[in-house]
Structure formats: C-alpha cells, structure tokens
Design a protein around this motif. Structure first.
Motif: not given
Length: 119
Positions: A41-66
């Motif tokens: 999802e981050a690679l695709g650069g989707g414009e909508s992004g996660p709906a909440t700050p918590e979801t955005a943080l969770f997404a960034a954490m998973h992307t950084a871990t990988l």
C-alpha cells in the motif's frame, strides 16, 4: 525461483511459495501479519491512506518492520554475491546502486550481512 507471483486480473495477483522457500517463516509472517499488505500500500502511494492516526501509525510500523527485514536479507545476499559468486565490489555496487563507485556502501552491507550470518 520457486516463489511465484501470478497476475490474476487487473489489480490482482496470487503469491505462492513452498516451505523450502520460507524455512524461517518470513514470507508467511509478512503475509499473515499484514506487513506485506501495508508495505505494498505504501509502495503504491495510495492517496486515501489509513482512516485514523492509530491506523496510520500501525501501517507505518508494519512497513518499517518489513523494510528492516529486507535490509538484513539484502545484506546477506551481498555476502553471497561476494563470497559464493566472487563478484567485485564494483559489480555489486553497479547492480545495487547503479553506481560502481558506491563500493563503500556495498562493503558496509557486506559487513552487516556477515554479522547477521554470525560469521
């Protein structure tokens, strides 16, 4: 390579692998924990992004871990390129960075890869 990605339609793909391809379970964990999904999802650069700050943080954490895992695995690949295949620092730098002069960066990766291998 026996890990395969088959395009099944527009915006759709199927990934298959065997236990031999993933003896440490990295692929399975990346898929099951949504790390791969968030990274794509981050690679695709989707414009909508996660709906909440918590979801955005969770997404960034998973992307950084990988990303960290992939950095370690790439470093191990550099060790194999140098030690098993006898490639020069310049050859590896040209392949990885499109710049044969970045030999010091490749040597740092090599040293990191050796540490990860316990050598």
């Amino acid at each position: 390579m026996s890990v395969t990605i088959t395009t099944t339609g527009p915006g759709r793909a199927e990934i298959t692998w065997t236990e031999d391809d993933d003896p440490k379970g990295y692929i399975a964990r990346a898929v099951e924990s949504d790390q791969l999904a968030y990274a794509l999802e981050a690679l695709g650069g989707g414009e909508s992004g996660p709906a909440t700050p918590e979801t955005a943080l969770f997404a960034a954490m998973h992307t950084a871990t990988l990303e960290r895992l992939l950095e370690r695995r790439a470093a191990v690949q550099v060790v194999k390129l140098r030690d098993d295949h006898g490639l020069s620092w310049r050859q590896i730098a040209a392949a990885l960075y499109d710049d044969p002069e970045k030999q010091s960066s490749v040597r740092r990766m090599y040293d990191s890869g050796r540490r990860h291998l316990g050598v």
